[in-house]
Design an enzyme around this catalytic site. Structure first.
Site, PDB file in Angstrom:
ATOM      1  CG  LEU A  81      -2.110  -0.956   1.168  1.00 14.46           C
ATOM      2  CD1 LEU A  81      -2.786  -1.035   2.534  1.00 14.46           C
ATOM      3  CD2 LEU A  81      -3.105  -0.558   0.094  1.00 14.46           C
TER       4      LEU A  81
ATOM      5  CD  GLU B 258      -4.240  -5.314   3.690  1.00  9.11           C
ATOM      6  OE1 GLU B 258      -3.924  -6.495   3.457  1.00  9.11           O
ATOM      7  OE2 GLU B 258      -3.538  -4.367   3.318  1.00  9.11           O
TER       8      GLU B 258
END
EC number: 2.3.2.-
Length: 167
Positions: free
Chosen positions: A20, A92
């Site tokens: 990320l 996630e």
């Protein structure tokens, strides 16, 4: 004259250490306003040593919840809204793979620490502790990160994270 409805715009701080981060394969998720709001705040480092490893057939960076092992991990802090946190929780696989916890992060010498959300792998096979620990993640040709949309549904990442003893 009526009062305008006050919108709750409380932002949370989120520490990211892997795909990320800016310049990494999944940063576009943070950049997409369709997922919510995210704004880079600063670079930071974990306040405790933690093992950051690359694992699974998809070369996913995992931060293992094993304080005192590994290195101080460098990453980035973003200010995010609840909508972005929910989007990232889905990405996630919160509760299935990761848990999101609040941890203090170092923001610089003399600057102190700031509490941030961070995604940690709580349950993991012991063999992940034998992998090479990293202090910082960068996608590479030796361990190319495979984006979720390019992964096969026949082999979800959690299949590679078996918790049973291997023979």
């Amino acid at each position: 004259m009526g009062q305008a409805k006050k919108v709750s715009s409380a932002l949370s701080k989120l520490f990211v250490y892997g795909a990320l981060k800016y310049g990494q394969p999944s940063n576009s998720i943070l950049a997409s306003s369709g997922n919510g709001f995210a704004k880079f705040w600063c670079k930071a480092t974990t306040t405790q040593k933690l093992p950051l490893v690359i694992a699974t057939r998809y070369n996913i960076p995992f931060l293992l919840n094993k304080p005192g092992v590994g290195y101080y991990v460098t990453g980035e802090i973003y200010e995010v809204d609840d909508r972005m946190l929910n989007s990232l929780d889905n990405l996630e696989d919160c509760e299935e793979i990761y848990t999101r916890e609040m941890h203090d992060m170092n923001i610089g010498v003399g600057e102190g620490t700031v509490p941030c959300w961070v995604y940690l792998l709580q349950k993991y096979p012991e063999n992940l502790l034998s992998l090479r620990y990293l202090s910082s993640y960068e996608n590479s040709t030796t361990h190319p990160y495979i984006m979720r949309h390019r992964r096969t549904h026949k082999h979800p990442a959690q299949d590679d994270l078996t918790y049973e003893a291997q023979n």
